[in-house]
Design a protein around this motif. Structure first.
Motif, mmCIF file in Angstrom:
data_model
loop_
_atom_site.group_PDB
_atom_site.id
_atom_site.type_symbol
_atom_site.label_atom_id
_atom_site.label_comp_id
_atom_site.label_asym_id
_atom_site.label_seq_id
_atom_site.Cartn_x
_atom_site.Cartn_y
_atom_site.Cartn_z
ATOM 1 N N SER A 1 -23.010 13.756 -43.258
ATOM 2 C CA SER A 1 -23.855 13.951 -42.076
ATOM 3 C C SER A 1 -23.046 13.817 -40.785
ATOM 4 N N LYS A 2 -21.839 13.280 -40.891
ATOM 5 C CA LYS A 2 -20.973 13.129 -39.721
ATOM 6 C C LYS A 2 -19.826 14.126 -39.812
ATOM 7 N N ALA A 3 -19.697 14.953 -38.795
ATOM 8 C CA ALA A 3 -18.632 15.962 -38.768
ATOM 9 C C ALA A 3 -17.255 15.308 -38.788
ATOM 10 N N GLU A 4 -17.154 14.141 -38.148
ATOM 11 C CA GLU A 4 -15.871 13.429 -38.104
ATOM 12 C C GLU A 4 -15.409 13.058 -39.507
ATOM 13 N N SER A 5 -16.320 12.600 -40.356
ATOM 14 C CA SER A 5 -15.974 12.253 -41.736
ATOM 15 C C SER A 5 -15.488 13.472 -42.514
ATOM 16 N N VAL A 6 -16.156 14.592 -42.318
ATOM 17 C CA VAL A 6 -15.777 15.819 -43.024
ATOM 18 C C VAL A 6 -14.404 16.288 -42.559
ATOM 19 N N VAL A 7 -14.145 16.194 -41.253
ATOM 20 C CA VAL A 7 -12.842 16.608 -40.717
ATOM 21 C C VAL A 7 -11.738 15.687 -41.242
ATOM 22 N N ILE A 8 -11.988 14.397 -41.267
ATOM 23 C CA ILE A 8 -10.995 13.453 -41.794
ATOM 24 C C ILE A 8 -10.747 13.721 -43.269
ATOM 25 N N PHE A 9 -11.827 13.923 -44.041
ATOM 26 C CA PHE A 9 -11.685 14.219 -45.460
ATOM 27 C C PHE A 9 -10.849 15.485 -45.658
ATOM 28 N N THR A 10 -11.156 16.518 -44.904
ATOM 29 C CA THR A 10 -10.440 17.784 -45.033
ATOM 30 C C THR A 10 -8.966 17.614 -44.677
ATOM 31 N N GLY A 11 -8.680 16.896 -43.610
ATOM 32 C CA GLY A 11 -7.292 16.668 -43.202
ATOM 33 C C GLY A 11 -6.509 15.871 -44.224
ATOM 34 N N VAL A 12 -7.103 14.803 -44.705
ATOM 35 C CA VAL A 12 -6.427 13.971 -45.699
ATOM 36 C C VAL A 12 -6.236 14.757 -46.996
ATOM 37 N N TYR A 13 -7.270 15.469 -47.420
ATOM 38 C CA TYR A 13 -7.169 16.270 -48.640
ATOM 39 C C TYR A 13 -6.056 17.311 -48.509
ATOM 40 N N THR A 14 -6.007 18.013 -47.388
ATOM 41 C CA THR A 14 -4.996 19.046 -47.176
ATOM 42 C C THR A 14 -3.595 18.444 -47.171
ATOM 43 N N ALA A 15 -3.429 17.315 -46.502
ATOM 44 C CA ALA A 15 -2.110 16.661 -46.457
ATOM 45 C C ALA A 15 -1.672 16.237 -47.855
ATOM 46 N N ILE A 16 -2.564 15.642 -48.606
ATOM 47 C CA ILE A 16 -2.221 15.208 -49.958
ATOM 48 C C ILE A 16 -1.928 16.416 -50.850
ATOM 49 N N TYR A 17 -2.728 17.456 -50.728
ATOM 50 C CA TYR A 17 -2.513 18.665 -51.533
ATOM 51 C C TYR A 17 -1.148 19.273 -51.235
ATOM 52 N N LEU A 18 -0.801 19.357 -49.961
ATOM 53 C CA LEU A 18 0.497 19.911 -49.585
ATOM 54 C C LEU A 18 1.654 19.052 -50.081
ATOM 55 N N MET A 19 1.521 17.735 -49.957
ATOM 56 C CA MET A 19 2.580 16.839 -50.434
ATOM 57 C C MET A 19 2.774 16.971 -51.940
ATOM 58 N N MET A 20 1.672 16.996 -52.673
ATOM 59 C CA MET A 20 1.781 17.132 -54.125
ATOM 60 C C MET A 20 2.338 18.501 -54.502
ATOM 61 N N SER A 21 1.924 19.540 -53.815
ATOM 62 C CA SER A 21 2.427 20.882 -54.122
ATOM 63 C C SER A 21 3.923 20.986 -53.870
#
Length: 151
Positions: free
Chosen positions: A99-119
């Motif tokens: 329900s909070k856009a900030e949470s979704v943006v943080i989740f997306t940023g963290v997910y993308t960073a982790i995905y890139l690091m693992m890749s």
């Protein structure tokens, strides 16, 4: 039977990597939030989420589906499907407040960073391993050639 065993070994490897990464990431997260223990239920949640992510991995990068698709498109599809699965799991388990856009943006940023690091780490590992195997193959061919000339 041989092919089945190869798939089991690949599944164990990918599952182990993803599960270990999720446990380590949660441990780092726990350090920042002051948590000193991990619930047994949480471990089982990680097991289930990891199984879903591994199935997605095998659907995208397996040898039976999407074989003619270019790697960059496979990575994009893999990223999106894993993002959706992780986001839904995080929402169900109440890890992210959608329900909070900030949470979704943080989740997306963290997910993308982790995905890139693992890749990138997997790319470096497989590139290094591939180069080692190529060097061994070249040495073997050279050795075989020399032995063939001696006879």
């Amino acid at each position: 039977m041989k092919r089945f065993m190869e798939l089991v070994v690949q599944f164990k490897l990918v599952w182990g990597l993803i599960f270990t990464a999720s446990i380590l990431l949660y441990t780092v997260y726990g350090l920042f939030t002051g948590q000193t223990t991990m619930d047994f239920v949480l471990i089982w949640q990680f097991v289930v989420i990891t199984m879903v992510l591994v199935l997605i991995h095998f659907l995208i990068f397996g040898e039976y589906i999407l074989t003619s698709l270019k790697t960059k498109y496979k990575i994009l599809i893999h990223y999106l499907l894993c993002y959706i699965a992780s986001f839904i799991s995080s929402n169900i388990l109440k890890w992210v407040d959608i329900s909070k856009a900030e949470s979704v943006v943080i989740f997306t940023g963290v997910y993308t960073a982790i995905y890139l690091m693992m890749s990138f780490s997997l790319y470096a590992y497989y590139k290094g391993t591939g180069e080692q195997l190529n060097d061994k193959l070249a040495a073997y061919k050279q050795n075989k050639k020399i032995k063939g000339e001696e006879k």
